[in-house]
Motif scaffolding. Sequence first.
Motif, short mmCIF file in Angstrom:
data_model
loop_
_atom_site.label_atom_id
_atom_site.label_comp_id
_atom_site.label_asym_id
_atom_site.label_seq_id
_atom_site.Cartn_x
_atom_site.Cartn_y
_atom_site.Cartn_z
N ARG A 150 4.39 2.87 -7.55
CA ARG A 150 5.16 3.20 -6.35
C ARG A 150 6.43 3.92 -6.79
O ARG A 150 7.05 3.53 -7.78
CB ARG A 150 5.49 1.94 -5.55
CG ARG A 150 4.24 1.17 -5.12
CD ARG A 150 4.57 -0.17 -4.48
NE ARG A 150 3.35 -0.94 -4.28
CZ ARG A 150 2.83 -1.77 -5.19
NH1 ARG A 150 3.44 -1.95 -6.36
NH2 ARG A 150 1.72 -2.42 -4.93
N PHE A 151 6.83 4.93 -6.03
CA PHE A 151 7.82 5.89 -6.50
C PHE A 151 8.92 6.10 -5.46
O PHE A 151 8.63 6.29 -4.28
CB PHE A 151 7.15 7.24 -6.79
CG PHE A 151 6.02 7.15 -7.79
CD1 PHE A 151 6.22 7.53 -9.11
CD2 PHE A 151 4.76 6.68 -7.41
CE1 PHE A 151 5.18 7.45 -10.03
CE2 PHE A 151 3.72 6.61 -8.33
CZ PHE A 151 3.93 6.98 -9.65
N GLU A 176 0.80 -1.22 0.00
CA GLU A 176 0.00 0.00 0.00
C GLU A 176 0.84 1.27 0.00
O GLU A 176 0.30 2.37 -0.12
CB GLU A 176 -0.92 0.00 1.22
CG GLU A 176 -1.89 -1.18 1.25
CD GLU A 176 -2.64 -1.29 2.57
OE1 GLU A 176 -2.64 -0.29 3.34
OE2 GLU A 176 -3.21 -2.35 2.84
N ARG A 177 2.14 1.14 0.13
CA ARG A 177 2.99 2.33 0.23
C ARG A 177 3.34 2.85 -1.16
O ARG A 177 3.55 2.09 -2.08
CB ARG A 177 4.23 2.00 1.07
CG ARG A 177 3.81 1.62 2.49
CD ARG A 177 4.93 1.42 3.46
NE ARG A 177 4.37 1.01 4.75
CZ ARG A 177 3.98 1.82 5.71
NH1 ARG A 177 4.09 3.13 5.55
NH2 ARG A 177 3.46 1.35 6.84
N GLY A 222 4.03 13.22 3.52
CA GLY A 222 3.42 12.06 2.89
C GLY A 222 4.35 10.94 2.50
O GLY A 222 3.90 9.94 1.92
N VAL A 223 5.65 11.04 2.79
CA VAL A 223 6.56 9.92 2.57
C VAL A 223 6.13 8.76 3.46
O VAL A 223 5.84 8.95 4.64
CB VAL A 223 8.01 10.34 2.87
CG1 VAL A 223 8.91 9.14 3.08
CG2 VAL A 223 8.54 11.23 1.75
N ALA A 258 13.23 6.12 15.30
CA ALA A 258 12.47 6.82 16.33
C ALA A 258 11.58 7.90 15.73
O ALA A 258 10.41 8.08 16.15
CB ALA A 258 13.43 7.43 17.35
N LEU A 259 12.08 8.61 14.74
CA LEU A 259 11.29 9.66 14.09
C LEU A 259 10.11 9.08 13.33
O LEU A 259 9.02 9.68 13.29
CB LEU A 259 12.17 10.46 13.13
CG LEU A 259 13.26 11.33 13.74
CD1 LEU A 259 14.14 11.89 12.64
CD2 LEU A 259 12.66 12.45 14.57
N ALA A 260 10.33 7.94 12.67
CA ALA A 260 9.30 7.37 11.81
C ALA A 260 8.24 6.59 12.58
O ALA A 260 7.14 6.37 12.06
CB ALA A 260 9.96 6.44 10.78
N GLU A 261 8.55 6.19 13.80
CA GLU A 261 7.61 5.35 14.55
C GLU A 261 6.23 5.98 14.72
O GLU A 261 5.21 5.30 14.50
CB GLU A 261 8.21 4.99 15.92
CG GLU A 261 7.32 4.05 16.72
CD GLU A 261 7.96 3.63 18.03
OE1 GLU A 261 7.42 2.72 18.68
OE2 GLU A 261 8.99 4.23 18.41
N PRO A 262 6.12 7.26 15.08
CA PRO A 262 4.77 7.84 15.22
C PRO A 262 3.97 7.86 13.92
O PRO A 262 2.74 7.94 13.95
CB PRO A 262 5.05 9.26 15.72
CG PRO A 262 6.42 9.23 16.29
CD PRO A 262 7.16 8.21 15.48
N PHE A 263 4.66 7.80 12.79
CA PHE A 263 4.00 7.80 11.48
C PHE A 263 3.72 6.37 10.98
O PHE A 263 3.13 6.20 9.92
CB PHE A 263 4.87 8.53 10.46
CG PHE A 263 5.09 9.99 10.75
CD1 PHE A 263 4.24 10.95 10.24
CD2 PHE A 263 6.15 10.40 11.55
CE1 PHE A 263 4.45 12.30 10.50
CE2 PHE A 263 6.37 11.75 11.81
CZ PHE A 263 5.52 12.69 11.30
N ASP A 264 4.17 5.37 11.74
CA ASP A 264 4.07 3.97 11.34
C ASP A 264 4.71 3.75 9.96
O ASP A 264 4.15 3.08 9.09
CB ASP A 264 2.62 3.48 11.33
CG ASP A 264 2.53 1.95 11.33
OD1 ASP A 264 3.43 1.30 11.90
OD2 ASP A 264 1.59 1.40 10.74
N VAL A 265 5.90 4.31 9.79
CA VAL A 265 6.64 4.23 8.53
C VAL A 265 7.89 3.38 8.75
O VAL A 265 8.65 3.62 9.68
CB VAL A 265 7.01 5.63 8.03
CG1 VAL A 265 8.05 5.57 6.91
CG2 VAL A 265 5.76 6.36 7.54
N PRO A 266 8.13 2.38 7.89
CA PRO A 266 9.35 1.57 8.03
C PRO A 266 10.59 2.30 7.54
O PRO A 266 10.54 3.07 6.58
CB PRO A 266 9.05 0.34 7.16
CG PRO A 266 8.07 0.84 6.15
CD PRO A 266 7.26 1.91 6.82
N VAL A 267 11.70 2.02 8.19
CA VAL A 267 13.01 2.54 7.81
C VAL A 267 13.89 1.35 7.43
O VAL A 267 13.99 0.38 8.19
CB VAL A 267 13.66 3.33 8.96
CG1 VAL A 267 15.09 3.72 8.61
CG2 VAL A 267 12.83 4.56 9.29
#
Length: 229
Positions: free
Chosen positions: A191-192, A19-20, A43-44, A68-77
């Motif tokens: 996906r981009f 879905e990303r 929106g990344v 740590a920064l991405a965790e609140p956005f539920d975004v994988p690093v």
Amino acid sequence: MSPPGPEPSPAARRWHLAERRLYLCTPDRPDLAAFVTACLRGGVDLVQLRDKALPDEQVVARARLLVALAEPFDVPVVVNDRPGRALAAGAAGCHVGQEDMAPEEARRLLGPDQLLGRSTHEPAQLEAALSEPIDYCSAGPVEPTPTKPGRPGTGLAYAGWATRRSPLPVFVTGGVRPETVPALAAAGVRRFVVVRFLVQAPDPERAARRLRHAIDQALDEPARPAPQP
């Protein structure tokens, strides 16, 4: 139409990988925290730390910061090329290129529950990647890019073909900007991957919002016939 593929891995399901849509690939930079936070707000929804010159201990430290920064956005690093450092940082996984560690070895180090991505630049590499223990591919660069010196552009046809051919998510690289998104989407891209448009932006959050809006708008349009590779 992509052929039927294997069930998504636990990591791909955990992160809703299919879905990303907007994947930021960034080097280290002095304002990394502020820059990546702005991109996430814009929106990344997937982030890769890619800095070949960064020593291992700094890769771990900077990747931990991004996690740590991405965790609140539920975004994988994910971390480029170094699976051991990805694990040490608590990252979601690793991405390997054609000149990096073999995916089989990277998977052995990562284990089954981490994301593993693979770069491809031509049909033969994409076909080979589909038999490797990976969760997603990148395809491109569509246009020549300074981040891949000496590598020619693949053009739109390969990008669209790779998306249709692969049962795994395919993220397309090279020249992704709001004005290029409609043609990429028309070729079949869904996906981009973005580097320069955000890395060089004076206002990364605004730039990310513009790009994400262009992607979401283009993908809502009816599909059109795509060129063949």
